[in-house]
Scaffold this motif. Structure first.
Motif, PDB file in Angstrom:
ATOM      1  N   SER A 270      14.663   5.422   5.993  1.00  0.00           N
ATOM      2  CA  SER A 270      15.736   4.445   6.175  1.00  0.00           C
ATOM      3  C   SER A 270      16.629   4.856   7.336  1.00  0.00           C
ATOM      4  CB  SER A 270      16.565   4.332   4.896  1.00  0.00           C
ATOM      5  OG  SER A 270      17.628   3.425   5.063  1.00  0.00           O
ATOM      6  N   SER A 271      16.981   6.145   7.382  1.00  0.00           N
ATOM      7  CA  SER A 271      17.813   6.654   8.468  1.00  0.00           C
ATOM      8  C   SER A 271      17.096   6.544   9.804  1.00  0.00           C
ATOM      9  CB  SER A 271      18.190   8.114   8.184  1.00  0.00           C
ATOM     10  OG  SER A 271      18.914   8.667   9.251  1.00  0.00           O
ATOM     11  N   MET A 272      15.805   6.885   9.824  1.00  0.00           N
ATOM     12  CA  MET A 272      15.029   6.830  11.053  1.00  0.00           C
ATOM     13  C   MET A 272      14.922   5.399  11.566  1.00  0.00           C
ATOM     14  SD  MET A 272      11.121   8.141  11.737  1.00  0.00           S
ATOM     15  CE  MET A 272      10.419   6.956  10.585  1.00  0.00           C
ATOM     16  N   ALA A 273      14.659   4.464  10.666  1.00  0.00           N
ATOM     17  CA  ALA A 273      14.501   3.073  11.078  1.00  0.00           C
ATOM     18  C   ALA A 273      15.789   2.522  11.660  1.00  0.00           C
ATOM     19  CB  ALA A 273      14.056   2.230   9.888  1.00  0.00           C
ATOM     20  N   ARG A 274      16.914   2.866  11.056  1.00  0.00           N
ATOM     21  CA  ARG A 274      18.198   2.372  11.571  1.00  0.00           C
ATOM     22  C   ARG A 274      18.482   2.907  12.959  1.00  0.00           C
ATOM     23  NH1 ARG A 274      19.681   3.072   6.011  1.00  0.00           N
ATOM     24  NH2 ARG A 274      20.063   1.043   5.041  1.00  0.00           N
TER      25      ARG A 274
ATOM     26  N   SER B 117      10.859   1.279  -1.831  1.00  0.00           N
ATOM     27  CA  SER B 117      10.819   2.327  -2.851  1.00  0.00           C
ATOM     28  C   SER B 117       9.836   1.915  -3.944  1.00  0.00           C
ATOM     29  CB  SER B 117      12.208   2.514  -3.448  1.00  0.00           C
ATOM     30  OG  SER B 117      12.597   1.344  -4.153  1.00  0.00           O
ATOM     31  N   THR B 118       9.541   2.830  -4.855  1.00  0.00           N
ATOM     32  CA  THR B 118       8.638   2.504  -5.965  1.00  0.00           C
ATOM     33  C   THR B 118       9.238   1.424  -6.858  1.00  0.00           C
ATOM     34  OG1 THR B 118       9.584   4.355  -7.205  1.00  0.00           O
ATOM     35  CG2 THR B 118       7.561   4.783  -5.971  1.00  0.00           C
ATOM     36  N   GLU B 119      10.545   1.470  -7.033  1.00  0.00           N
ATOM     37  CA  GLU B 119      11.208   0.456  -7.870  1.00  0.00           C
ATOM     38  C   GLU B 119      11.023  -0.939  -7.275  1.00  0.00           C
ATOM     39  OE1 GLU B 119      15.651  -0.602  -9.687  1.00  0.00           O
ATOM     40  OE2 GLU B 119      15.348   1.174  -8.432  1.00  0.00           O
ATOM     41  N   THR B 120      11.223  -1.042  -5.951  1.00  0.00           N
ATOM     42  CA  THR B 120      11.064  -2.338  -5.287  1.00  0.00           C
ATOM     43  C   THR B 120       9.605  -2.772  -5.295  1.00  0.00           C
ATOM     44  OG1 THR B 120      12.947  -1.852  -3.860  1.00  0.00           O
ATOM     45  CG2 THR B 120      11.492  -3.620  -3.169  1.00  0.00           C
ATOM     46  N   ALA B 121       8.687  -1.823  -5.158  1.00  0.00           N
ATOM     47  CA  ALA B 121       7.260  -2.160  -5.179  1.00  0.00           C
ATOM     48  C   ALA B 121       6.873  -2.809  -6.497  1.00  0.00           C
ATOM     49  CB  ALA B 121       6.426  -0.906  -4.938  1.00  0.00           C
ATOM     50  N   GLY B 122       7.371  -2.254  -7.595  1.00  0.00           N
ATOM     51  CA  GLY B 122       7.107  -2.852  -8.896  1.00  0.00           C
ATOM     52  C   GLY B 122       7.722  -4.233  -9.010  1.00  0.00           C
ATOM     53  N   LYS B 123       8.912  -4.361  -8.480  1.00  0.00           N
ATOM     54  CA  LYS B 123       9.623  -5.643  -8.534  1.00  0.00           C
ATOM     55  C   LYS B 123       8.841  -6.742  -7.828  1.00  0.00           C
ATOM     56  CE  LYS B 123      14.262  -7.454  -7.532  1.00  0.00           C
ATOM     57  NZ  LYS B 123      15.605  -7.085  -6.991  1.00  0.00           N
TER      58      LYS B 123
ATOM     59  N   VAL C 292       0.847  -1.192   0.000  1.00  0.00           N
ATOM     60  CA  VAL C 292       0.000   0.000   0.000  1.00  0.00           C
ATOM     61  C   VAL C 292       0.881   1.240   0.000  1.00  0.00           C
ATOM     62  CG1 VAL C 292      -0.146   0.040   2.524  1.00  0.00           C
ATOM     63  CG2 VAL C 292      -1.941   1.144   1.200  1.00  0.00           C
ATOM     64  N   ALA C 293       0.459   2.285  -0.710  1.00  0.00           N
ATOM     65  CA  ALA C 293       1.168   3.563  -0.713  1.00  0.00           C
ATOM     66  C   ALA C 293       0.704   4.384   0.479  1.00  0.00           C
ATOM     67  CB  ALA C 293       0.901   4.313  -2.013  1.00  0.00           C
ATOM     68  N   LEU C 294       1.652   4.910   1.252  1.00  0.00           N
ATOM     69  CA  LEU C 294       1.301   5.677   2.442  1.00  0.00           C
ATOM     70  C   LEU C 294       1.810   7.103   2.341  1.00  0.00           C
ATOM     71  CD1 LEU C 294       1.924   3.207   5.408  1.00  0.00           C
ATOM     72  CD2 LEU C 294      -0.210   3.728   4.241  1.00  0.00           C
ATOM     73  N   ASP C 295       1.086   7.999   2.965  1.00  0.00           N
ATOM     74  CA  ASP C 295       1.485   9.407   3.035  1.00  0.00           C
ATOM     75  C   ASP C 295       2.667   9.538   3.995  1.00  0.00           C
ATOM     76  OD1 ASP C 295       1.780  12.098   3.349  1.00  0.00           O
ATOM     77  OD2 ASP C 295      -0.250  12.475   4.087  1.00  0.00           O
ATOM     78  N   PRO C 296       3.845   9.949   3.509  1.00  0.00           N
ATOM     79  CA  PRO C 296       5.022  10.014   4.381  1.00  0.00           C
ATOM     80  C   PRO C 296       4.968  11.121   5.419  1.00  0.00           C
ATOM     81  CG  PRO C 296       5.525  10.953   2.247  1.00  0.00           C
ATOM     82  CD  PRO C 296       4.153  10.355   2.136  1.00  0.00           C
TER      83      PRO C 296
ATOM     84  N   THR D 280      12.055   9.560  -3.366  1.00  0.00           N
ATOM     85  CA  THR D 280      13.355   9.008  -2.984  1.00  0.00           C
ATOM     86  C   THR D 280      13.868   9.615  -1.689  1.00  0.00           C
ATOM     87  OG1 THR D 280      13.940   8.622  -5.296  1.00  0.00           O
ATOM     88  CG2 THR D 280      15.758   8.687  -3.714  1.00  0.00           C
ATOM     89  N   GLU D 281      13.708  10.943  -1.532  1.00  0.00           N
ATOM     90  CA  GLU D 281      14.208  11.608  -0.329  1.00  0.00           C
ATOM     91  C   GLU D 281      13.460  11.150   0.926  1.00  0.00           C
ATOM     92  OE1 GLU D 281      11.647  14.731  -2.562  1.00  0.00           O
ATOM     93  OE2 GLU D 281      13.000  13.062  -3.012  1.00  0.00           O
TER      94      GLU D 281
END
Length: 492
Positions: free
Chosen positions: A188-192, A215-221, A149-153, A181-182
């Motif tokens: 990613s930084s927050m999760a780490r 990311s969107t690229e991974t979602a498509g994959k 699902v796409a979520l509002d960041p 991407t940003e």
């Protein structure tokens, strides 16, 4: 005549309150720049390694504080000890594997955030829910499935309504698409920063839904297509997405952490069953291994300043008692652990109080009072006062009048506003007393450029300002501890 008599009595009361109490002034004078600096130089030294909860430096700080209370002759109130053990639980950084039907994703292609140990690999159907609108979710069955699902960041991921809805509908895991991407890099930084660093008062429970960000690229994959084509299938066509599956495993190890609040108790005279609680947290965030140069977060202001203020206040009241001028009400001086991990030490005390909460008349909490923030760079001596009017009108009036009688600091109520975005009222240890309907005041100097950095050092502290603020707390505590009547709680 009655009106004149009333006004005369009112004027007499105000005049009497406005006169400085020489006894109080005498003991406030024992709070000096010299003593505060000597104590802070120890508390915020490199030897204490940033005082991280459960680590060696925190234990060393606790030993120093306990010895200080013992030297003052304060009662050790926890079965003859100054330590209230605070059992905590932590989790190691999770080991995560996420696979599509045909390939294992690389660690940089997804972010694991939250969830629990799966006990081994789990393979489940994967469905696409678009943006997770009510219309989209009505067209698919998410129970016992993994949902993309796409979520509002811009929405909190901890309290995201879409995530909550998916969990309520029985989704076993959620893979959230972060489209920019940003934003993906930020998450990613927050999760780490959360990995392996969390502590709680309860042993982690298993069985919760796992969450991943991609990311969107991974979602498509994941669906063996492009994200652009995937998005076009949303809405009315969401059910036509080609079925697929994913496999994932999450391995988490939990462990116990032993920490402690440090308490010193000064018994009162004729009202000794009522207790004034004065707190500060003595833990900090420890060592930053990735920092360049100085890696030790000494926390001179946060909250070394509050810690040494509590010590100075204990010393002043202990001397007053030794000389026959002890307070009518008892005072509990308490430095708490785990504030930086989520207000854990004060929460533990509020759930396991040494002195009955219904006999606790006030909590005066001190968290960062040694510096100035940019907003007060050129202002007269000030302090942020938070929460004084939330539960007791009397407390607010007493606080204001006492300050004007003795120290005359500028009281800044900016952070006291209900709608202030920083929500400071909920972010320090007083909150766990306020939740129990105990009146509180939180003393604070604001957010400065060295907040939670190794550069929060002793040489940045303004000791004249720290002294005056500590004396302000002393006079307030003196008035509360010695007044005839207990503060009235008239707000909820």
């Amino acid at each position: 005549m009655k009106k004149i008599l009333f006004l005369g009595l009112w004027a007499t009361c105000v005049f009497a309150f406005a006169q400085q109490n020489p006894t109080a002034v005498k003991y406030a004078a024992t709070i000096t720049e010299k003593n505060l600096k000597e104590d802070l130089t120890i508390i915020a030294s490199d030897a204490l390694e940033g005082r991280e909860t459960g680590k060696r430096g925190q234990k060393m700080a606790a030993a120093f504080i306990a010895a200080y209370f013992q030297e003052l002759g304060l009662k050790a109130p926890v079965n003859g000890s100054n330590y209230q053990p605070v059992p905590l639980y932590g989790t190691s950084a999770p080991v995560v594997v996420l696979k599509t039907a045909t390939a294992e994703l690389k660690p940089e292609e997804y972010i694991s955030f939250g969830g629990s140990d799966t006990g081994g690999p789990v393979t489940l159907p994967l469905v696409y829910a678009g943006a997770g609108t009510a219309d989209e979710l009505a067209k698919i069955d998410v129970k016992d499935k993994v949902v993309l699902v796409a979520l509002d960041p811009t929405t909190s991921m901890m309290r995201n309504p879409t995530l909550a809805t998916l969990r309520e509908k029985g989704a076993k895991a959620v893979i959230a698409v972060i489209e920019k991407t940003e934003d993906f890099q930020r998450f990613s930084s927050m999760a780490r920063s959360f990995r392996g660093g969390g502590l709680s008062l309860k042993r982690p429970a298993g069985g919760g839904p796992n969450s991943f960000f991609v990311s969107t690229e991974t979602a498509g994959k994941l669906f063996n297509t492009s994200y652009e084509k995937l998005k076009k299938s949303a809405g009315a066509k969401v059910a036509k997405v080609k079925p697929t599956s994913v496999s994932y495993s999450v391995s988490v190890t939990s462990y116990e952490v032993k920490s402690e609040n440090v308490l010193g108790f000064l018994e009162g005279t004729d009202k000794k069953d009522e207790v004034v609680v004065i707190t500060a947290h003595y833990d900090h965030i420890g060592i930053s291994p990735r920092a360049e140069g100085d890696k030790i977060n000494n926390g001179a202001d946060d909250d070394g300043s509050g810690t040494v203020a509590v010590l100075a206040l204990a010393k002043a009241f202990a001397q007053a008692k030794q000389e026959g001028n002890g307070p009518r009400r008892s005072i509990l001086f308490m430095t708490v652990t785990g504030e930086e991990k989520g207000l854990l030490g004060s929460e533990y005390y509020s759930e396991n109080p040494i002195y009955a909460l219904d006999k606790t008349v006030v909590n005066l909490n001190i968290d960062m009072i040694g510096r100035r923030d940019p907003q007060h760079k050129d202002s007269p001596p000030y302090v942020y006062v938070i929460g004084s009017d939330k539960l007791s009108s009397e407390l607010h009036t007493l606080s204001e009048a006492t300050n004007k009688t003795y120290t005359n600091l500028v009281f800044d109520y900016t952070y006291n506003a209900e709608d202030h975005p920083d929500r400071i009222y909920y972010r320090s240890d007083h909150w766990n007393f306020a939740k129990k309907n105990i009146p509180i005041i939180f003393y604070f100097d604001g957010i400065h450029e060295d907040y939670h950095k190794p550069s929060d050092e002793v040489d940045k502290i303004e000791f004249d300002l720290l002294t005056k603020r500590t004396q302000t707390v002393f006079y307030t505590a003196w008035e509360i501890a010695n007044r005839n009547n207990r503060l009235v709680v008239d707000k909820k």
